[in-house]
Design an enzyme around this catalytic site. Structure first.
Site, PDB file in Angstrom:
ATOM      1  N   TYR A  38       0.802  -1.137  -0.055  1.00  0.00           N
ATOM      2  CA  TYR A  38      -0.121   0.103   0.050  1.00  0.00           C
ATOM      3  C   TYR A  38       0.841   1.032  -0.107  1.00  0.00           C
ATOM      4  CZ  TYR A  38      -3.637  -3.221   1.787  1.00  0.00           C
ATOM      5  OH  TYR A  38      -4.317  -4.139   1.752  1.00  0.00           O
ATOM      6  N   ILE A 215     -12.755  -4.883   8.130  1.00  0.00           N
ATOM      7  CA  ILE A 215     -11.819  -3.727   8.250  1.00  0.00           C
ATOM      8  C   ILE A 215     -12.152  -2.765   7.288  1.00  0.00           C
ATOM      9  CG2 ILE A 215     -10.007  -4.827   9.302  1.00  0.00           C
ATOM     10  CD1 ILE A 215      -8.801  -5.294   6.686  1.00  0.00           C
ATOM     11  N   SER A 218     -12.273   3.770   4.818  1.00  0.00           N
ATOM     12  CA  SER A 218     -12.874   5.204   4.748  1.00  0.00           C
ATOM     13  C   SER A 218     -11.935   6.266   4.872  1.00  0.00           C
ATOM     14  CB  SER A 218     -14.170   5.586   5.718  1.00  0.00           C
ATOM     15  OG  SER A 218     -14.673   6.923   5.150  1.00  0.00           O
ATOM     16  N   ASN A 227     -19.420   3.595  10.463  1.00  0.00           N
ATOM     17  CA  ASN A 227     -18.722   2.009  10.403  1.00  0.00           C
ATOM     18  C   ASN A 227     -18.631   1.445  11.516  1.00  0.00           C
ATOM     19  OD1 ASN A 227     -19.097   2.425   7.578  1.00  0.00           O
ATOM     20  ND2 ASN A 227     -16.812   2.777   7.129  1.00  0.00           N
TER      21      ASN A 227
HETATM   22  N1  LIG Z   1      -5.467  -8.583   2.215  1.00  0.00           N
HETATM   23  C1  LIG Z   1      -5.731  -8.137   0.758  1.00  0.00           C
HETATM   24  O1  LIG Z   1      -5.187  -8.493  -0.360  1.00  0.00           O
HETATM   25  C2  LIG Z   1      -6.542  -7.111   0.781  1.00  0.00           C
HETATM   26  C3  LIG Z   1      -7.093  -6.809  -0.466  1.00  0.00           C
HETATM   27  C4  LIG Z   1      -8.013  -5.488  -0.497  1.00  0.00           C
HETATM   28  C5  LIG Z   1      -8.137  -4.942   0.777  1.00  0.00           C
HETATM   29  N2  LIG Z   1      -7.778  -5.184   1.750  1.00  0.00           N
HETATM   30  C6  LIG Z   1      -7.828  -4.315   3.138  1.00  0.00           C
HETATM   31  O2  LIG Z   1      -9.329  -4.033   3.351  1.00  0.00           O
HETATM   32  C7  LIG Z   1      -9.631  -2.643   3.568  1.00  0.00           C
HETATM   33  C8  LIG Z   1     -10.922  -2.423   3.048  1.00  0.00           C
HETATM   34  O3  LIG Z   1     -11.154  -2.897   1.734  1.00  0.00           O
HETATM   35  P1  LIG Z   1     -11.361  -2.212   0.392  1.00  0.00           P
HETATM   36  O4  LIG Z   1     -10.579  -0.906   0.912  1.00  0.00           O
HETATM   37  O5  LIG Z   1     -11.117  -2.642  -0.797  1.00  0.00           O
HETATM   38  O6  LIG Z   1     -13.048  -1.834   0.265  1.00  0.00           O
HETATM   39  P2  LIG Z   1     -14.180  -1.275   1.207  1.00  0.00           P
HETATM   40  O7  LIG Z   1     -13.734  -1.118   2.951  1.00  0.00           O
HETATM   41  O8  LIG Z   1     -15.265  -2.395   1.177  1.00  0.00           O
HETATM   42  O9  LIG Z   1     -14.902  -0.023   0.756  1.00  0.00           O
HETATM   43  C9  LIG Z   1     -13.897   1.319   0.785  1.00  0.00           C
HETATM   44  C10 LIG Z   1     -14.683   2.170  -0.111  1.00  0.00           C
HETATM   45  O10 LIG Z   1     -16.065   2.346   0.560  1.00  0.00           O
HETATM   46  C11 LIG Z   1     -16.401   3.679   0.753  1.00  0.00           C
HETATM   47  N3  LIG Z   1     -16.989   3.745   2.191  1.00  0.00           N
HETATM   48  C12 LIG Z   1     -16.457   3.137   3.258  1.00  0.00           C
HETATM   49  N4  LIG Z   1     -17.596   3.471   4.399  1.00  0.00           N
HETATM   50  C13 LIG Z   1     -18.786   3.729   3.665  1.00  0.00           C
HETATM   51  C14 LIG Z   1     -19.896   4.128   4.340  1.00  0.00           C
HETATM   52  N5  LIG Z   1     -20.071   3.939   5.636  1.00  0.00           N
HETATM   53  N6  LIG Z   1     -20.915   4.603   3.428  1.00  0.00           N
HETATM   54  C15 LIG Z   1     -20.615   4.740   1.990  1.00  0.00           C
HETATM   55  N7  LIG Z   1     -19.410   4.398   1.409  1.00  0.00           N
HETATM   56  C16 LIG Z   1     -18.138   4.085   2.321  1.00  0.00           C
HETATM   57  C17 LIG Z   1     -14.904   4.361   0.942  1.00  0.00           C
HETATM   58  O11 LIG Z   1     -15.150   5.835   0.538  1.00  0.00           O
HETATM   59  P3  LIG Z   1     -15.223   6.899   1.533  1.00  0.00           P
HETATM   60  O12 LIG Z   1     -13.604   7.179   1.858  1.00  0.00           O
HETATM   61  O13 LIG Z   1     -15.711   8.129   0.816  1.00  0.00           O
HETATM   62  O14 LIG Z   1     -15.811   6.742   2.702  1.00  0.00           O
HETATM   63  C18 LIG Z   1     -14.241   3.553  -0.154  1.00  0.00           C
HETATM   64  O15 LIG Z   1     -14.574   4.303  -1.205  1.00  0.00           O
HETATM   65  C19 LIG Z   1      -8.611  -2.190   2.790  1.00  0.00           C
HETATM   66  O16 LIG Z   1      -8.342  -0.681   3.176  1.00  0.00           O
HETATM   67  C20 LIG Z   1      -7.169  -3.051   3.165  1.00  0.00           C
HETATM   68  O17 LIG Z   1      -6.742  -2.526   4.312  1.00  0.00           O
HETATM   69  C21 LIG Z   1      -6.658  -6.256   1.847  1.00  0.00           C
END
Ligand SMILES: NC(=O)c1ccc[n+]([C@@H]2O[C@H](COP(=O)([O-])OP(=O)(O)OC[C@H]3O[C@@H](n4cnc5c(N)ncnc54)[C@H](OP(=O)(O)O)[C@@H]3O)[C@@H](O)[C@H]2O)c1
Length: 254
Positions: A38, A215, A218, A227
């Site tokens: 990241y 996790i 945002s 959240n």
């Molecule tokens: N191990 C792995 O291979 C792997 C892969 C992918 C992700 N991850 C981890 O998982 C974490 C989360 O996954 P992700 O980032 O892919 O997706 P996510 O948490 O499902 O979605 C994030 C998106 O949703 C929006 N959001 C968050 N809360 C919201 C709410 N209450 N209402 C409306 N929109 C909302 C955020 O925008 P805003 O900023 O505008 O709120 C952002 O655009 C990552 O940050 C990372 O740490 C790990």
């Protein structure tokens, strides 16, 4: 830090402003999830430094990327990660993906070594299959503390959830609100309206009911607060079953 995860952690992928993460910590987030790939471990480190919460209350997790999984690289890049994070030890270090330089017999003993030396407190794996995690358990001296996988209402992970339960491993759910796709699911629209909460909160409450640790990421204070509050949303078994029954299977990450 206790060995228990708080119900909701903070995903930090793509967040490059330490003040946003520091604000999340002060709001109540305690489990911070980052990764070498990241390219923001320094940002997370700066946030830890800036937030008015002692390091001992935080649970800091990072991941070794696939090209650094040869044993010497595991040791070297983890030292760099700890430096960037500004911590003496990480609470959890994951194998990010079992690809490229991953060789279980070579890679995993380096993780045991880091744990024996006190540079990490727990070993985790991410994006493993049930067979791959079984092999890892056989090789590691230490238990697999956590398995981090994609999990949300469009990707239920039934098999890996059962594996985690049977083996006393935490299942950490990434992309828990399917990067916003949960807002387009009729079942979640209905449940959100019934409960007077948002679709994101329903998705997170469902993940907690299933026994996983979501996790969400945002960068917005409003979403972060929303959240975190999802931990107080209670879903009856009928609501949980309605989400379980969603037939669309969609994975965001291969
Ligand atoms: N191990 C792995 O291979 C792997 C892969 C992918 C992700 N991850 C981890 O998982 C974490 C989360 O996954 P992700 O980032 O892919 O997706 P996510 O948490 O499902 O979605 C994030 C998106 O949703 C929006 N959001 C968050 N809360 C919201 C709410 N209450 N209402 C409306 N929109 C909302 C955020 O925008 P805003 O900023 O505008 O709120 C952002 O655009 C990552 O940050 C990372 O740490 C790990």
């Amino acid at each position: 830090m206790t060995d228990e995860f708080p119900p909701i952690g903070l995903g930090t992928m793509g967040i490059d402003d330490p003040d946003r993460i520091a604000a999340a910590i002060e709001m109540g987030y305690r489990h911070l999830d980052t990764a070498q790939i990241y390219d923001n471990e320094e940002v997370v480190g700066e946030a830890i430094e800036r937030a008015d919460v002692p390091r001992s209350e935080l649970f800091v997790a990072t991941k070794v990327w696939a090209d650094s999984l040869a044993p010497d690289d595991v040791l070297e890049t983890t030292a760099e990660s700890l430096d960037k994070l500004g911590v003496d030890a990480a609470d959890l270090l994951y194998v990010h993906r079992p690809i490229e330089a991953y060789d279980p017999e070579e890679t995993l003993p380096a993780f045991d070594e880091l744990r024996d030396d006190g540079r990490i407190r727990h070993v985790g794996v991410s994006n493993f299959t049930a067979d791959e995690i079984a092999t890892a358990r056989d090789i590691l001296d230490t238990p697999v503390f956590a398995h981090q996988v994609e999990m949300h209402p469009l990707y239920g992970q039934t098999e890996l959830l059962a594996d985690a339960r049977e083996n006393d491993t935490h299942l950490v759910a990434y992309s828990p609100i399917a990067q916003g796709e949960v807002f387009d699911l009729p079942v979640l629209n209905d449940l959100a309206e019934d409960h007077g909460v948002t679709e994101a909160q329903i998705a997170l409450a469902w993940l907690i009911e299933k026994g996983s640790v979501p996790i969400p990421r945002s960068a917005s204070a409003g979403h972060l607060r929303e959240n975190l509050a999802a931990a107080d949303v209670r879903l009856a078994s009928e609501a949980v079953e309605r989400i379980d029954a969603i037939e669309r299977e969609e994975k965001l990450f291969e």
